[in-house]
Write a protein that holds these residues in place. Structure first.
Motif, mmCIF file in Angstrom:
data_model
loop_
_atom_site.group_PDB
_atom_site.id
_atom_site.type_symbol
_atom_site.label_atom_id
_atom_site.label_comp_id
_atom_site.label_asym_id
_atom_site.label_seq_id
_atom_site.Cartn_x
_atom_site.Cartn_y
_atom_site.Cartn_z
ATOM 1 N N VAL A 100 0.850 -1.186 0.000
ATOM 2 C CA VAL A 100 0.000 0.000 0.000
ATOM 3 C C VAL A 100 0.886 1.236 0.000
ATOM 4 O O VAL A 100 1.851 1.325 0.753
ATOM 5 C CB VAL A 100 -0.932 0.006 1.229
ATOM 6 N N HIS A 101 0.530 2.190 -0.872
ATOM 7 C CA HIS A 101 1.224 3.469 -0.935
ATOM 8 C C HIS A 101 0.232 4.579 -0.608
ATOM 9 O O HIS A 101 -0.947 4.479 -0.924
ATOM 10 C CB HIS A 101 1.795 3.718 -2.327
ATOM 11 N N ILE A 102 0.738 5.624 0.017
ATOM 12 C CA ILE A 102 -0.052 6.839 0.213
ATOM 13 C C ILE A 102 0.422 7.791 -0.866
ATOM 14 O O ILE A 102 1.597 8.163 -0.909
ATOM 15 C CB ILE A 102 0.170 7.430 1.613
ATOM 16 N N ARG A 103 -0.486 8.148 -1.772
ATOM 17 C CA ARG A 103 -0.080 8.951 -2.917
ATOM 18 C C ARG A 103 -1.196 9.869 -3.385
ATOM 19 O O ARG A 103 -2.288 9.867 -2.830
ATOM 20 C CB ARG A 103 0.397 8.054 -4.047
ATOM 21 N N LEU A 104 -0.889 10.666 -4.418
ATOM 22 C CA LEU A 104 -1.856 11.621 -4.965
ATOM 23 C C LEU A 104 -2.648 10.984 -6.098
ATOM 24 O O LEU A 104 -2.107 10.234 -6.907
ATOM 25 C CB LEU A 104 -1.133 12.857 -5.498
ATOM 26 N N LYS A 105 -3.935 11.318 -6.154
ATOM 27 C CA LYS A 105 -4.817 10.893 -7.235
ATOM 28 C C LYS A 105 -5.353 12.163 -7.873
ATOM 29 O O LYS A 105 -6.006 12.963 -7.207
ATOM 30 C CB LYS A 105 -5.954 10.046 -6.670
ATOM 31 N N ARG A 106 -5.052 12.377 -9.145
ATOM 32 C CA ARG A 106 -5.413 13.630 -9.800
ATOM 33 C C ARG A 106 -6.907 13.713 -10.084
ATOM 34 O O ARG A 106 -7.518 12.777 -10.559
ATOM 35 C CB ARG A 106 -4.632 13.796 -11.106
ATOM 36 N N GLN A 107 -7.448 14.885 -9.801
ATOM 37 C CA GLN A 107 -8.839 15.223 -10.085
ATOM 38 C C GLN A 107 -8.817 16.560 -10.812
ATOM 39 O O GLN A 107 -7.763 17.058 -11.150
ATOM 40 C CB GLN A 107 -9.639 15.341 -8.786
ATOM 41 N N GLY A 108 -9.963 17.161 -11.005
ATOM 42 C CA GLY A 108 -10.008 18.488 -11.610
ATOM 43 C C GLY A 108 -10.011 18.416 -13.117
ATOM 44 O O GLY A 108 -10.102 17.363 -13.721
ATOM 45 N N ALA A 128 -4.882 6.178 -0.012
ATOM 46 C CA ALA A 128 -4.126 4.946 0.210
ATOM 47 C C ALA A 128 -4.581 3.983 -0.877
ATOM 48 O O ALA A 128 -5.775 3.743 -1.031
ATOM 49 C CB ALA A 128 -4.420 4.383 1.588
ATOM 50 N N MET A 129 -3.630 3.477 -1.663
ATOM 51 C CA MET A 129 -3.996 2.533 -2.721
ATOM 52 C C MET A 129 -2.869 1.543 -2.961
ATOM 53 O O MET A 129 -1.731 1.780 -2.558
ATOM 54 C CB MET A 129 -4.388 3.269 -4.005
ATOM 55 N N TYR A 152 -2.648 5.546 11.023
ATOM 56 C CA TYR A 152 -3.041 4.140 10.946
ATOM 57 C C TYR A 152 -2.350 3.446 9.773
ATOM 58 O O TYR A 152 -1.761 2.378 9.929
ATOM 59 C CB TYR A 152 -4.565 4.013 10.805
ATOM 60 N N TRP A 153 -2.422 4.067 8.592
ATOM 61 C CA TRP A 153 -1.844 3.429 7.399
ATOM 62 C C TRP A 153 -0.326 3.350 7.490
ATOM 63 O O TRP A 153 0.283 2.375 7.049
ATOM 64 C CB TRP A 153 -2.282 4.156 6.129
ATOM 65 N N LEU A 154 0.308 4.362 8.056
ATOM 66 C CA LEU A 154 1.756 4.299 8.233
ATOM 67 C C LEU A 154 2.123 3.181 9.215
ATOM 68 O O LEU A 154 3.124 2.488 9.031
ATOM 69 C CB LEU A 154 2.301 5.638 8.722
ATOM 70 N N GLY A 155 1.286 2.984 10.229
ATOM 71 C CA GLY A 155 1.492 1.895 11.174
ATOM 72 C C GLY A 155 1.312 0.525 10.541
ATOM 73 O O GLY A 155 1.916 -0.458 10.957
ATOM 74 N N GLU A 156 0.458 0.467 9.517
ATOM 75 C CA GLU A 156 0.224 -0.790 8.806
ATOM 76 C C GLU A 156 1.298 -1.066 7.755
ATOM 77 O O GLU A 156 1.261 -2.100 7.099
ATOM 78 C CB GLU A 156 -1.155 -0.766 8.127
#
Length: 124
Positions: free
Chosen positions: A3-11, A22-23, A58-62
């Motif tokens: 799992v990575h914490i990253r940017l998802k482009r919108q707009g 998180a994806m 939480y996600w960083l802990g996981e």
């Protein structure tokens, strides 16, 4: 599954807006996310970002891995410093005091940078 914490482009075109999510690391940029953790708007003045700190912790802990851009954003808003203080075992009251001190130091840095820009502009 990594799992990575990253940017998802919108707009729209030339007007980006990003969700912090998180994806799975193998999912494409705009693919399905596991969880939304906040947003980031690079167009607005200043630093326009909202982060759900509890869920990010939480996600960083996981074992989730933040991308370099997310690490930089977390550093700019002081979240990385706050995590460091929590891991060090500092009390909540002391963390709040240190974060206020950190924020005031950041404001001073921004003011000094603006003054340097104006001085350069005047010198030309």
């Amino acid at each position: 599954m990594a799992v990575h914490i990253r940017l998802k482009r919108q707009g729209r075109r030339k007007r980006p807006f990003y969700r912090i999510v998180a994806m799975d690391s193998k999912t494409r940029r705009n693919g399905s996310e596991i969880e939304r953790l906040g947003w980031y708007d690079p167009i607005q003045e200043g630093l326009s970002i909202k982060l759900d700190e509890d869920r990010v912790k939480y996600w960083l802990g996981e074992g989730a891995i933040p991308t370099d851009t997310i690490k930089n954003l977390m550093t700019k808003i002081g979240f990385s410093y706050k995590l460091h203080l929590l891991k060090s075992g500092v009390s909540e009251d002391e963390i709040e005091g240190r974060m206020e001190e950190w924020k005031s130091n950041q404001l001073e840095k921004v003011k000094k940078a603006e003054e340097r820009k104006l001085a350069k502009k005047v010198a030309k």
